[in-house]
Motif scaffolding. Structure first.
Motif, short mmCIF file in Angstrom:
data_model
loop_
_atom_site.label_atom_id
_atom_site.label_comp_id
_atom_site.label_asym_id
_atom_site.label_seq_id
_atom_site.Cartn_x
_atom_site.Cartn_y
_atom_site.Cartn_z
N THR A 252 123.42 44.66 46.03
CA THR A 252 122.81 45.94 46.42
C THR A 252 122.05 46.56 45.26
O THR A 252 120.93 47.05 45.42
CB THR A 252 123.90 46.91 46.91
N VAL A 253 122.66 46.54 44.07
CA VAL A 253 122.01 47.11 42.89
C VAL A 253 120.78 46.30 42.50
O VAL A 253 119.71 46.86 42.19
CB VAL A 253 123.00 47.20 41.71
N LEU A 254 120.89 44.98 42.53
CA LEU A 254 119.74 44.12 42.23
C LEU A 254 118.60 44.38 43.21
O LEU A 254 117.42 44.44 42.81
CB LEU A 254 120.14 42.65 42.28
N ASP A 255 118.96 44.55 44.49
CA ASP A 255 117.94 44.85 45.50
C ASP A 255 117.23 46.17 45.19
O ASP A 255 116.00 46.27 45.28
CB ASP A 255 118.57 44.94 46.90
N ASN A 256 118.02 47.20 44.83
CA ASN A 256 117.43 48.50 44.52
C ASN A 256 116.49 48.42 43.33
O ASN A 256 115.41 49.04 43.32
CB ASN A 256 118.54 49.52 44.24
N ILE A 257 116.88 47.66 42.31
CA ILE A 257 116.02 47.49 41.13
C ILE A 257 114.73 46.79 41.53
O ILE A 257 113.63 47.20 41.11
CB ILE A 257 116.76 46.68 40.04
N ALA A 258 114.86 45.76 42.35
CA ALA A 258 113.67 45.00 42.77
C ALA A 258 112.74 45.85 43.62
O ALA A 258 111.52 45.86 43.42
CB ALA A 258 114.10 43.75 43.53
N PHE A 259 113.30 46.59 44.60
CA PHE A 259 112.48 47.46 45.44
C PHE A 259 111.74 48.48 44.58
O PHE A 259 110.54 48.71 44.75
CB PHE A 259 113.34 48.18 46.47
N THR A 260 112.47 49.12 43.67
CA THR A 260 111.87 50.16 42.83
C THR A 260 110.74 49.59 41.99
O THR A 260 109.65 50.17 41.90
CB THR A 260 112.94 50.78 41.90
N TYR A 261 110.97 48.43 41.38
CA TYR A 261 109.94 47.83 40.53
C TYR A 261 108.70 47.44 41.34
O TYR A 261 107.57 47.77 40.97
CB TYR A 261 110.47 46.61 39.80
N LEU A 262 108.93 46.76 42.45
CA LEU A 262 107.80 46.28 43.25
C LEU A 262 106.99 47.42 43.87
O LEU A 262 105.79 47.28 44.10
CB LEU A 262 108.30 45.35 44.35
N LEU A 263 107.65 48.54 44.13
CA LEU A 263 106.96 49.64 44.78
C LEU A 263 106.38 50.65 43.80
O LEU A 263 105.72 51.60 44.19
CB LEU A 263 107.92 50.35 45.74
N GLU A 264 106.62 50.44 42.52
CA GLU A 264 105.99 51.29 41.52
C GLU A 264 104.57 50.80 41.27
O GLU A 264 104.23 49.66 41.56
CB GLU A 264 106.79 51.27 40.21
N ASP A 265 103.75 51.68 40.69
CA ASP A 265 102.40 51.27 40.31
C ASP A 265 102.53 50.31 39.15
O ASP A 265 102.94 50.69 38.05
CB ASP A 265 101.58 52.49 39.88
N GLN A 266 102.19 49.08 39.37
CA GLN A 266 102.38 48.09 38.32
C GLN A 266 101.38 46.96 38.48
O GLN A 266 100.70 46.84 39.49
CB GLN A 266 103.81 47.57 38.30
N ASN A 267 101.34 46.11 37.47
CA ASN A 267 100.41 45.00 37.45
C ASN A 267 100.96 43.87 38.31
O ASN A 267 102.08 43.40 38.12
CB ASN A 267 100.22 44.51 36.00
N ILE A 268 100.17 43.41 39.25
CA ILE A 268 100.60 42.38 40.18
C ILE A 268 100.94 41.08 39.46
O ILE A 268 101.81 40.32 39.90
CB ILE A 268 99.50 42.15 41.24
#
Length: 460
Positions: free
Chosen positions: A273-289
């Protein structure tokens, strides 16, 4: 009247194997016609409002524990002991401040709301505390904690709740306090420029040793989730990365969080669950593809949750489609006259798309004023406003009240479709398009200091 209904069940005797419970109430100024009853972020029941905005639900069997009720976009917690019968009254226009409980089990739930509001009041003034030196910071947060500790002790004695409820009560009390300590070195440096990490005492973080990070009850409990986020932000900060680009810092920091989670959690479900939350947050932030693949490879190597892998992959794939010079996936918009229009028919020249919602009216106003200023500087661009709300009448009413002339206004036909296709997770999100409908930059904000550099790039 609502409490009168509840009192009928309050006086009823229940067998030891009877886990019947009741939940109902009234929503003043409702945003929609239902209340969601949830457990660990999963919807257990959708309770429809009556014409008078009341609702009532009998549960034939409800396991004691912490639940939540949601009247979108807001939610709050509600704790049920065996055979509790709870009625709530809530005004959607001042949701948290208006929640009150009555009926069997009301005292402990009203206590949670009072403690929550004390924390929110504290949150509103706490950032100035982060400017203080270490002794002053400790003195001020300890004083605030002791005041709430006395409130907790008094209510615990008078209400006499059990150990199961006490876990949540103590968590709401303590994790807010712990969060301040995790935030202090990070926010202090941001606000004052001073790095005080090396000056902190050896026992400053000793409270971490008392936390059961593998307690399943806290996996989705927001006081713990917020604390965990603050702790990970603190632990993943690395001075050696300060000269790296923001894009690389985001990647390195989020990758570090994955490693921390892997080492911190032994319970596989909680870890996933925590890994999923980290991944969702990172992927949905403004970041370099470009960094996404490396991050996802790391995530997949640590997470064993194959179901969420598909959801994470779905977001990752959607982001990949939003690369520079790719065509923006089409979506259906609605104009002021309630006519459906495909996005590609809206793009006539170089275009800026920005988003807003009636739930954040201050952002709506600020974004429109910002665009009116940008229009004067960049007449070669169209500026298209997209409301993410689907209530047509309310959308029209807001536009009539403000009358921002010169900005092309639309709303989404289906927000879930737009959210999935364009990965719209933050209302501050802005997209810059080329005249042919391809993407210049899909991950920017109107309020970025360097936003206008995107408008000066040589594009199609």
């Amino acid at each position: 009247m609502l409490c009168a209904i509840s009192l009928v069940s309050c006086n009823k005797e229940f067998d030891n194997d009877n886990y019947t419970a009741y939940f109902g109430g009234k929503v003043v100024n409702p945003n929609n016609r239902y209340v969601l009853f949830c457990k660990d972020s999963k919807v257990l029941d959708t309770i429809v409002l009556n014409p008078d905005n009341t609702f009532f639900k009998k549960f034939d069997s409800l396991t004691p524990g912490m639940y939540s009720f949601k009247h979108e976009p807001e939610y709050q917690y509600v704790y049920f002991d065996k055979n509790d019968s709870l009625m709530i009254r809530v005004n959607s226009q001042e949701f948290d401040e208006s929640v009150t409980f009555c009926g069997r089990g009301d005292e402990k739930n009203n206590f949670l709301m009072e403690l929550f509001l004390k924390n929110e009041q504290d949150r509103g003034v706490m950032f100035t505390v982060f400017d203080e030196n270490i002794p002053q910071f400790n003195a001020k947060i300890d004083s605030a904690f002791q005041s709430k500790q006395k409130f907790y002790d008094k209510k615990k004695e008078s209400i006499g709740w059990d150990e199961n409820f006490d876990q949540y009560a103590k968590a709401m009390l303590e994790f807010f306090h712990y969060s301040k300590k995790e935030l202090y070195p990070v926010v202090h440096k941001m606000r004052t420029g001073e790095n005080i990490e090396s000056q902190l005492s050896d026992n400053f973080y000793d409270f971490r040793k008392t936390i059961d990070f593998n307690n399943k009850k806290f996996t989705n409990f927001s006081p713990f989730v917020r604390y965990l986020s603050n702790m990970m932000n603190n632990l993943s900060t690395n001075e050696k990365w300060s000269n790296r680009s923001e894009i690389d810092q985001a990647f390195l920091t989020s990758s570090r969080k994955l490693q921390i989670a892997d080492s911190l959690f032994t319970n596989e479900k909680i870890k996933n669950t925590v890994l999923d939350n980290i991944a969702f947050t990172y992927l949905l932030e403004d970041q370099n593809i470009v960094n996404n693949k490396k991050f996802l490879d790391k995530y997949h190597s640590l997470s064993t949750d194959k179901n969420q892998h598909n959801e994470i992959k779905k977001i990752g794939d959607a982001i990949q489609l939003l690369k520079e010079n790719n065509p923006l996936p089409d979506a259906t918009l609605i104009d002021f006259n309630n006519k459906k229009i495909p996005l590609h028919a809206v793009i006539k020249k170089k275009t800026v798309l920005f988003f807003w919602t009636k739930n954040l009216e201050s952002h709506f106003v600020a974004a429109h004023k910002r665009v009116l200023d940008l229009q004067k500087k960049h007449p070669d661009y169209d500026f298209v406003s997209i409301c993410v709300d689907e209530n047509h009448a309310k959308w029209q009413s807001i536009l009539k009240n403000y009358n921002f002339d010169g900005i092309r206004e639309y709303r989404v036909a289906n927000f879930d479709d737009v959210k999935d296709r364009w990965v719209v997770n933050k209302i501050h999100r802005t997209m810059v398009l080329n005249a042919n409908g391809t993407i210049n930059n899909a991950f920017v904000s109107l309020f970025d200091v360097n936003f206008e550099t995107n408008l000066k790039k040589k594009i199609f």
